[in-house]
Structure formats: C-alpha cells, structure tokens
Scaffold this motif. Structure first.
Motif: not given
Length: 432
Positions: A156, A249, A417
């Motif tokens: 991250l 992500v 993330y």
C-alpha cells in the motif's frame, strides 16, 4: 524532574535529572536524511558495533564485560521519522552510587569503545561477526515477507509513494533490502562507518540521578564528534492526493488470509487537529477494543479477524488495516465506509468521547514511568514541537465532539488495497 539542554558545537546534550530510577541511561541519536541503501548499511553497522569492539572481540567477551559492569546493557536501533533516519545507541547502567565510584567512567569507556573503536581486521569489520549479522538481517527480511499484514502495508505504501515525489521515503523498508545487504562487504561497511556515519545531527540524552555540571564534563570527555551538520530537508511529509476518487487494487497471493489496507488523507489540518483532535478521532474510529470498527466490523458482524486504524502524524498518513476472508471483502468495505460516515454525521456518543480521552490521558500519565519514554517525550518536544505534558492533558480534556466531527469531514479514502488469499499474483486495478 529537571531538564537542561546544552548546545555543543557538534552535538546537543540533553540532561534529565531525576531520582526516580536506580539507573542512568545514555542515548545517542544520529539523525540524517534517509535513503534505502543507508537503511541497509546502518542496520548492519549497528549490529556489528554492539556485538563486538576492539577490546571485546566476540559476543561472549561482550557479555562478560557487561556482567563485570554490574549488568550494563547496550542497545541499538534504526527508525524512520518522516524524511529522516534515526539511529539510536543506548547505554543503561546501574547508578554508581549503588556500586563503585569508578563504574561511570568504566561504563562510558565501554560505550565509547562500541562507538569509536569497532572490531576491525584487514580493512573491514571482523569477518565472523560480520557474516553472523548479515545472515541475521537477511533472516529478518525473509520473515517480514512471510507476514501478510506487513506485506499488505508495504505494498500500500508503495502505491502511496507513486503519488508523491520520486524520493518519498514513505515506502522505504526499515529492515533493509535483500539485494542491498547481499552486496555489502565488510570493507564497504567499514568505509561507510569512517566516511558517513558520524555526518549526522547528533543528540545525546542522559537521564538519572547525577550532578549536571559533572555529567556535562564526562560527556565532553568521552564523546568526541567532529562534524557540524545542519538539517536540510524538513522532517514532516505531506500526503499528496492526485485522483478525484479512490483507487482499488486487488493483488492475489499465497497467504491463507486476505489483508485489507486502506490509505486515507485529511484534506487540510490545523495544528490542533494534527496534534490532538486526530488522536481522539483515531481512537474512536479504530484505535481501541471499544472503537467503532472493532465493535461493529469484527465483534458484531464477524466480518474481520482483526481491524484497526492508525494516524502517522509525521507522515501525514492515515491507515486502516484488517485481516479478513475474501468472501467478506465487500461487506468489510461497506461497514468501514458506514463508520466513517457515522463519524462525519456526528454519531459519537458521550461514552466514546470520554473513553478516548481517558485512554490517551492514561498513556500520557505513564510517560514518566520509564527512562526510555521520558527521553522520547523530551526528544519529541524538541523535534516535533510537542507541548509539555500538562498542556497536552488540558487540551485533550477540552476537545469537543464538534471538533472531532469537523475533522472527520476532512478524512477521505484514497487507496484501497487488498492482498487476496490465492496463488496468482496478477494485479487488478480499478477506480471506485
């Protein structure tokens, strides 16, 4: 407790006089701008310095010398504070008034042998000790990569760093990099020690029961530094947010548990909000077992194995992390957003506010219970412009619910993330 600071030409001496402890603790802090390779070098260097020196060439001899000095201890560590790398070497001794008058000089000599007389052979640090410390450092790095939580946070931070300048240190690995450590030779390390290590801003802290004048003279006698270094880069980082909506992500891994890590930012902060209000907000949101995230995401709904929130003030970085099953990912995300919205809409009970204040004041009142925390307290006052303890407690007591709500309205999600529990490591990137 009395505190005095003396600014010497090449270091700053901080003396804290108290009869609360039977020890005298000396801490030397070397501070300079941080680079990744230098982290690796300093991690190796600290280990080589504290485990042997010119006069005690093996770990066994070092242990024996410590025992001869009534259990004297030497510690070393490296930490990052914003743009700066802090290397700390600490000596803890039993106050000589409980042992022998010569113990202060003998202990300081032993400590300075560690600093100024390393164990060198054939132009480099002693081979056997060097190889041991190198292997130890590589083992730590390997262990960190097998920790799913640390891996998620590191990944991250790398995403966060892409938004900042190219030399942003937020994603630097304080354990060092495997490829750097493998390349460093014992000759390289000795050259770095000679050429670069002492080119730092140096603070020496002493805490215990002693005479100010006599201790100042002892420090001047034993600690010989030759460089005058001034701070070039500011300590604090600024979180640079460049997108209009959060980025998600998802990266698959071989871990058996998914790890969620979220980067958030405050759109703007007053000094009071940074120093004080953010602390209470963090505790209420996810900084204690009675926080909103812990009670509602973990306990009530059982969506997470663990969940917490932290605000790193020097980095201007707000982090929410959770250990979850991937099947609960969307639910966890929804509940986190709900709790953020609850804060912004003013859903803070009197109990939550009182509990957060009591928790932080309890931590503050414990500061003077150990030499290490007292040194940290004065160091933060000098480095980060912290207020004194009495002022801090008074301000925390007076913070209102409206101040927390106002600050919560400034908190926004930037990056989501997820380290997913699977084999394939292909990354999928989308915008929320």
């Amino acid at each position: 407790m009395e505190y005095k600071i003396i600014n010497k030409p090449t270091y700053n001496l901080h003396m804290i006089k108290t009869n609360k402890f039977k020890t005298i603790v000396f801490k030397v802090i070397f501070r300079k701008e941080i680079t990744q390779r230098e982290i690796s070098l300093r991690n190796l260097l600290i280990d080589n310095l504290i485990f042997s020196n010119k006069y005690a060439k093996t770990r066994k001899e070092m242990v024996k010398r410590k025992q001869d000095l009534y259990g004297t201890e030497i510690f070393g560590s490296n930490t990052r504070a914003g743009n700066h790398l802090l290397t700390e070497l600490t000596l803890s001794i039993l106050n000589p008034k409980y042992t022998e008058n010569t113990m202060l000089d003998e202990s300081l000599k032993f400590f300075c042998d560690t600093l100024f007389a390393p164990n060198i052979e054939d132009g480099g640090f002693a081979k056997e000790n060097f190889e041991i410390t190198k292997e130890d450092n590589l083992t730590i790095i390997k262990g960190e990569k097998e920790n799913s939580s640390r891996t998620a946070i590191t990944n991250l931070k790398k995403l966060v760093a892409k938004n900042a300048s190219e030399d942003s240190p937020i994603a630097l690995d304080m354990n060092g990099r495997k490829e750097d450590i493998e390349k460093i030779t014992r000759e390289d390390l000795y050259k770095y020690y000679q050429d670069e290590f002492f080119k730092s801003i140096i603070d020496i802290y002493v805490i215990g029961d002693f005479d100010f004048y006599e201790m100042s003279k002892k420090i001047e006698e034993y600690f010989k530094f030759h460089y005058l270094i001034k701070e070039k880069k500011p300590l604090r980082l600024s979180y640079l947010k460049t997108r209009s909506k959060p980025k998600e992500v998802i990266e698959e891994s071989s871990f058996i548990q998914s790890r969620l890590a979220m980067a958030l930012y405050f759109s703007s902060l007053t000094e009071k909000e940074r120093k004080y209000v953010s602390t209470l907000l963090t505790i209420i949101l996810g900084g204690s077992p009675e926080s909103k995230l812990f009670l509602n995401v973990r306990e009530k709904n059982s969506y997470a194995y663990s969940i917490s929130a932290n605000y790193y003030k020097i980095d201007d970085f707000f982090l929410i992390t959770a250990g979850i099953s991937y099947k609960n990912y969307k639910n966890v995300l929804k509940e986190i957003k709900n709790e953020l919205n609850n804060l912004k809409s003013g859903k803070i009970s009197d109990y939550e506010l009182t509990n957060a204040k009591e928790l932080v004041i309890s931590v503050l009142n414990d500061i003077f219970e150990s030499p290490a925390s007292i040194i940290d307290y004065y160091f933060n006052m000098e480095l980060l412009d912290h207020d004194d303890l009495k002022t801090q407690i008074a301000i925390f007591k007076d913070i209102t619910k409206d101040e927390i709500i106002t600050l919560a309205s400034k908190l926004q999600i930037d990056i989501i993330y997820l380290l997913k529990e699977k084999e394939n490591r292909d990354a999928k990137i989308t915008d929320q």
